[in-house]
Design a protein around this motif. Structure first.
Motif, PDB file in Angstrom:
ATOM      1  N   LEU A 151       0.818  -1.217   0.000  1.00 59.75           N
ATOM      2  CA  LEU A 151       0.000   0.000   0.000  1.00 59.75           C
ATOM      3  C   LEU A 151       0.847   1.261   0.000  1.00 59.75           C
ATOM      4  N   PHE A 152       1.930   1.244   0.805  1.00 60.46           N
ATOM      5  CA  PHE A 152       2.735   2.450   0.996  1.00 60.46           C
ATOM      6  C   PHE A 152       4.092   2.378   0.316  1.00 60.46           C
ATOM      7  N   SER A 153       4.362   1.285  -0.422  1.00 57.28           N
ATOM      8  CA  SER A 153       5.677   1.084  -1.073  1.00 57.28           C
ATOM      9  C   SER A 153       6.801   1.295  -0.064  1.00 57.28           C
ATOM     10  N   THR A 154       6.608   0.728   1.132  1.00 59.36           N
ATOM     11  CA  THR A 154       7.559   0.880   2.234  1.00 59.36           C
ATOM     12  C   THR A 154       8.312  -0.422   2.444  1.00 59.36           C
ATOM     13  N   GLU A 155       9.632  -0.341   2.530  1.00 57.80           N
ATOM     14  CA  GLU A 155      10.425  -1.538   2.804  1.00 57.80           C
ATOM     15  C   GLU A 155      10.024  -2.089   4.168  1.00 57.80           C
ATOM     16  N   THR A 156       9.581  -3.337   4.197  1.00 62.84           N
ATOM     17  CA  THR A 156       9.040  -3.956   5.401  1.00 62.84           C
ATOM     18  C   THR A 156       9.691  -5.320   5.600  1.00 62.84           C
ATOM     19  N   ILE A 157      10.013  -5.628   6.856  1.00 65.19           N
ATOM     20  CA  ILE A 157      10.543  -6.949   7.197  1.00 65.19           C
ATOM     21  C   ILE A 157       9.552  -7.634   8.126  1.00 65.19           C
ATOM     22  N   LEU A 158       9.146  -8.839   7.773  1.00 64.69           N
ATOM     23  CA  LEU A 158       8.293  -9.665   8.621  1.00 64.69           C
ATOM     24  C   LEU A 158       9.177 -10.686   9.327  1.00 64.69           C
ATOM     25  N   ALA A 159       9.195 -10.637  10.650  1.00 64.31           N
ATOM     26  CA  ALA A 159      10.010 -11.564  11.438  1.00 64.31           C
ATOM     27  C   ALA A 159       9.089 -12.544  12.161  1.00 64.31           C
ATOM     28  N   ASP A 160       9.232 -13.819  11.852  1.00 64.63           N
ATOM     29  CA  ASP A 160       8.430 -14.865  12.486  1.00 64.63           C
ATOM     30  C   ASP A 160       9.157 -15.317  13.748  1.00 64.63           C
ATOM     31  N   LEU A 161       8.651 -14.903  14.902  1.00 62.23           N
ATOM     32  CA  LEU A 161       9.320 -15.191  16.168  1.00 62.23           C
ATOM     33  C   LEU A 161       8.859 -16.508  16.791  1.00 62.23           C
ATOM     34  N   ASP A 162       7.975 -17.226  16.129  1.00 60.72           N
ATOM     35  CA  ASP A 162       7.546 -18.547  16.611  1.00 60.72           C
ATOM     36  C   ASP A 162       8.459 -19.589  15.969  1.00 60.72           C
ATOM     37  N   LEU A 163       9.639 -19.787  16.563  1.00 63.13           N
ATOM     38  CA  LEU A 163      10.655 -20.617  15.911  1.00 63.13           C
ATOM     39  C   LEU A 163      10.224 -22.070  15.713  1.00 63.13           C
ATOM     40  N   PRO A 164       9.588 -22.737  16.682  1.00 69.09           N
ATOM     41  CA  PRO A 164       9.230 -24.134  16.428  1.00 69.09           C
ATOM     42  C   PRO A 164       8.024 -24.319  15.516  1.00 69.09           C
ATOM     43  N   PHE A 165       7.050 -23.395  15.544  1.00 65.65           N
ATOM     44  CA  PHE A 165       5.803 -23.634  14.822  1.00 65.65           C
ATOM     45  C   PHE A 165       5.379 -22.458  13.939  1.00 65.65           C
ATOM     46  N   GLY A 166       6.307 -21.641  13.505  1.00 68.04           N
ATOM     47  CA  GLY A 166       5.965 -20.491  12.680  1.00 68.04           C
ATOM     48  C   GLY A 166       5.425 -20.897  11.321  1.00 68.04           C
ATOM     49  N   THR A 167       4.540 -20.063  10.783  1.00 65.95           N
ATOM     50  CA  THR A 167       3.884 -20.396   9.504  1.00 65.95           C
ATOM     51  C   THR A 167       4.118 -19.360   8.417  1.00 65.95           C
ATOM     52  N   ALA A 168       4.940 -18.363   8.665  1.00 69.82           N
ATOM     53  CA  ALA A 168       5.131 -17.305   7.668  1.00 69.82           C
ATOM     54  C   ALA A 168       5.694 -17.864   6.366  1.00 69.82           C
ATOM     55  N   ASN A 169       6.634 -18.825   6.451  1.00 69.73           N
ATOM     56  CA  ASN A 169       7.190 -19.388   5.213  1.00 69.73           C
ATOM     57  C   ASN A 169       6.129 -20.142   4.417  1.00 69.73           C
ATOM     58  N   ILE A 170       5.174 -20.792   5.116  1.00 70.78           N
ATOM     59  CA  ILE A 170       4.087 -21.489   4.413  1.00 70.78           C
ATOM     60  C   ILE A 170       3.138 -20.478   3.783  1.00 70.78           C
ATOM     61  N   ASP A 171       2.770 -19.453   4.561  1.00 69.90           N
ATOM     62  CA  ASP A 171       1.807 -18.466   4.063  1.00 69.90           C
ATOM     63  C   ASP A 171       2.322 -17.704   2.849  1.00 69.90           C
ATOM     64  N   PHE A 172       3.645 -17.567   2.735  1.00 71.13           N
ATOM     65  CA  PHE A 172       4.216 -16.852   1.590  1.00 71.13           C
ATOM     66  C   PHE A 172       4.851 -17.803   0.576  1.00 71.13           C
ATOM     67  N   ASP A 173       4.631 -19.117   0.786  1.00 70.21           N
ATOM     68  CA  ASP A 173       5.129 -20.129  -0.147  1.00 70.21           C
ATOM     69  C   ASP A 173       6.635 -19.990  -0.363  1.00 70.21           C
ATOM     70  N   GLN A 174       7.364 -19.958   0.758  1.00 71.78           N
ATOM     71  CA  GLN A 174       8.815 -19.825   0.723  1.00 71.78           C
ATOM     72  C   GLN A 174       9.459 -20.993   1.475  1.00 71.78           C
ATOM     73  N   ASP A 175      10.670 -21.336   1.113  1.00 75.87           N
ATOM     74  CA  ASP A 175      11.394 -22.402   1.807  1.00 75.87           C
ATOM     75  C   ASP A 175      12.849 -21.987   1.988  1.00 75.87           C
ATOM     76  N   PRO A 176      13.093 -20.962   2.799  1.00 75.12           N
ATOM     77  CA  PRO A 176      14.469 -20.465   2.954  1.00 75.12           C
ATOM     78  C   PRO A 176      15.339 -21.434   3.751  1.00 75.12           C
ATOM     79  N   ALA A 177      16.608 -21.480   3.415  1.00 75.46           N
ATOM     80  CA  ALA A 177      17.536 -22.357   4.126  1.00 75.46           C
ATOM     81  C   ALA A 177      17.931 -21.783   5.476  1.00 75.46           C
ATOM     82  N   GLN A 178      17.905 -20.455   5.586  1.00 75.27           N
ATOM     83  CA  GLN A 178      18.272 -19.798   6.835  1.00 75.27           C
ATOM     84  C   GLN A 178      17.186 -18.800   7.220  1.00 75.27           C
ATOM     85  N   GLY A 179      17.222 -18.377   8.472  1.00 77.26           N
ATOM     86  CA  GLY A 179      16.221 -17.425   8.934  1.00 77.26           C
ATOM     87  C   GLY A 179      16.534 -16.894  10.308  1.00 77.26           C
TER      88      GLY A 179
END
Length: 429
Positions: free
Chosen positions: A194-222
Motif C-alpha cells: 500500500l505504501f511502497s515501504t520496505e518492510t521486514i516480517l520476522a516470524d518469532l515462533d521458531l518451532p511452529f511459525g507459519t510465515a514461510n508457508i503463508d508466503f510459499d517460501q522455503d528459505p535455508a536460513q532465517g
C-alpha cells in the motif's frame, strides 16, 4: 560501562497516564536512550511522580535511574563522597538571584563530564542565559511534563545525526488459534504494498511459525541463525538471512523444525529487533501465543502492539489480562490495538462484538468476519487476502489496520467506514 537496570520499581499510577494524543505522538518520535546513569532530586510530589513515570518508559530501558527527595543541597552532599552520574536533574524553588550561588557546592563535586538539568519556578530569560553560560545543560520551568523532560534528556544524549529507527509492530494472539499470524502476515504485505515501504516480517515462533508457508517460501536460513548467534548479527549478516517475498517485503522466517529446544533468555530477541529497526522503516513481529520473559520484553519495547482475539469467553478473559499487563509494561504508550477475528462463524456460540468491546472498554481497530472460503484459498495457495480478492471486505479491513498501526490515519476516521459497515453487516445476519 557495564549493563545496568532500573534501581526503582513503582506501580503504575493512572493519574499520570498519557492520554493526550499529542504527547504520545511526541514520545513516539524519540529514540531509546543509551546506557547512562541519571539521578533526579525532587522537592515536590508531582516532580517525583514525573520522574518515576519517566523511569518506567520503554525508551529508558538501558538507563540506570535513581529518584531522590531533596534539592541542590541534597545532591551536593550525596556526591561529595560518591562519583557523579552522567546526568543530574534537580528541582529547585531558589530565586533567580540566588540560584547560581546555591549551585556552587554542587559544581565543586561534579565530574567535568556530568550534565545538569535544572527545573525551576521562574520563567526568566536572563536566568536561563546565565545558567547555560555557566555549564547547565538545560533549564525548564516547572511543573514539567514527562514527555518534555524525556525530550530534553534525549537532546543531550542522543546523536541528532543518527539515522532514524524503523517502527516495530508486534502482533500476538489472545489465545492459540485466534489468527494473529494471519493478521500479522496480511498486514506486513499490506504495509509494504500500500505504501511502497520496505518492510521486514520476522516470524518469532521458531518451532511452529507459519510465515514461510503463508508466503510459499522455503528459505535455508532465517531467524534462528540470528537469535542463536547474536555476536554475528549486523546489517550484512541480516541481509543474508532475509527472503524476498515481494518488491518491498522481506521475510525472516522461522525454521519450523524441532531439532532443538527453543528456550530463550528474557532479552534474546532484543538484538534482532534492534537490527531490524535499523534495517527497514517497518518491522512486523509475529509473536507466538505465550507469556514469558522474552515475549514481555518484545511487547514492552515495540512501538505498536496488536492483539488478535476471537469472540468467546476465554479470549475475552485473556485479552483483558493482556491489556492490564501491557498498561503496566507500557505506561506512556497508547493501548494495544484490538482486532476481533472470525466473527460470525456459523453454529458457534459467540459473544456479540458490542458486548466484547463494552467489557474491555476499548474500541477494536477492526472486525474480521469468518470467511472460510477466502482465507482457506489464500492459505492453501501461499498468497495474501489482497492477492486472492483485493475487493473483498477482509482485504479492505486489512488495509484499514495497516493505516492505523502505521499512523497514517486516525482510528476514529477509519471506524466510520470499515468498522461501522462491518458491524452493520453482522447485525443483519
Amino acid at each position: 560501562m557495564s549493563p545496568v537496570q532500573y534501581s526503582i520499581a513503582v506501580e503504575s499510577d493512572s493519574r499520570d497516564a498519557p492520554h493526550d494524543a499529542a504527547a504520545q505522538a511526541d514520545l513516539a518520535t524519540l529514540r531509546p536512550l543509551p546506557r547512562i546513569s541519571i539521578h533526579a532530586f525532587c522537592e515536590s510530589d508531582a516532580m517525583q511522580r514525573t520522574m518515576e513515570r519517566m523511569a518506567r518508559d520503554r525508551r529508558m530501558a538501558k538507563v540506570n535511574m535513581r529518584v531522590n527527595n531533596g534539592s541542590i543541597e541534597a545532591a551536593a552532599n550525596m556526591f561529595a563522597s560518591a562519583p557523579t552520574p552522567n546526568l543530574i536533574i534537580i528541582e529547585t524553588d531558589a530565586e533567580p538571584g540566588h540560584l547560581l550561588a546555591e549551585l556552587a557546592p554542587l559544581a565543586e563535586v561534579c565530574d567535568p563530564s556530568t550534565r545538569v538539568i535544572i527545573v525551576g519556578r521562574y520563567n526568566d530569560i536572563a536566568l536561563y542565559r546565565d545558567l547555560i553560560r555557566n555549564g547547565i545543560s538545560e533549564y525548564l520551568v516547572g511543573p514539567v511534563q514527562m514527555p518534555d523532560m524525556l525530550a530534553s534528556v534525549a537532546t543531550i544524549f542522543v546523536d541528532p545525526d543518527a539515522e532514524p529507527l524503523g517502527k516495530a509492530i508486534a502482533f500476538i494472539g489472545a489465545k492459540g488459534g485466534a489468527g494473529s499470524s494471519t493478521v500479522a502476515h496480511n498486514c506486513a504485505f499490506g504495509i509494504s504494498s500500500l505504501f511502497s515501504t520496505e518492510t521486514i516480517l520476522a516470524d518469532l515462533d521458531l518451532p511452529f511459525g507459519t510465515a514461510n508457508i503463508d508466503f510459499d517460501q522455503d528459505p535455508a536460513q532465517g531467524i534462528a541463525e540470528a537469535v542463536f548467534a547474536p555476536e554475528r548479527l549486523d546489517e550484512v549478516f541480516l541481509d543474508r538471512l532475509l527472503t524476498k517475498c515481494s518488491e518491498h517485503l522481506s521475510l525472516l522466517a522461522a525454521p519450523s523444525i524441532l531439532d532443538r529446544a527453543y528456550d530463550y533468555g528474557g532479552t534474546a530477541f532484543q538484538p534482532v529487533v534492534e537490527i531490524l529497526q535499523r534495517s527497514a522503516p517497518v518491522a512486523v513481529l509475529d509473536l507466538p501465543h505465550a507469556w514469558s520473559e522474552w515475549t514481555r520484553s518484545v511487547l514492552a519495547e515495540a512501538d505498536e502492539v496488536v492483539i488478535t482475539a476471537v469472540p468467546d469467553l476465554a479470549n475475552l478473559r485473556n485479552t483483558k489480562n493482556m491489556l492490564d499487563a501491557l498498561r503496566k509494561l507500557r505506561p506512556n504508550d497508547r493501548l494495544p490495538h484490538l482486532v476481533l477475528n472470525q466473527v460470525g462463524m456459523p453454529k458457534r456460540p459467540e459473544i456479540a462484538p458490542s458486548d466484547f468491546m463494552e467489557a474491555l472498554e476499548i474500541e477494536p481497530a477492526a472486525i474480521l468476519p469468518f470467511d472460510v472460503q477466502l482465507f482457506g484459498n489464500a492459505a492453501n495457495s501461499g498468497r495474501m487476502i489482497a492477492e486472492v480478492d483485493a475487493k473483498s471486505p477482509a482485504a479492505e479491513t486489512f488495509s484499514q489496520i495497516c493505516h492505523i498501526v502505521t499512523g497514517r490515519s486516525e482510528l476514529k476516521k477509519a471506524r466510520k467506514g470499515g468498522l461501522t459497515k462491518m458491524l452493520g453487516m453482522l447485525r443483519r445476519k
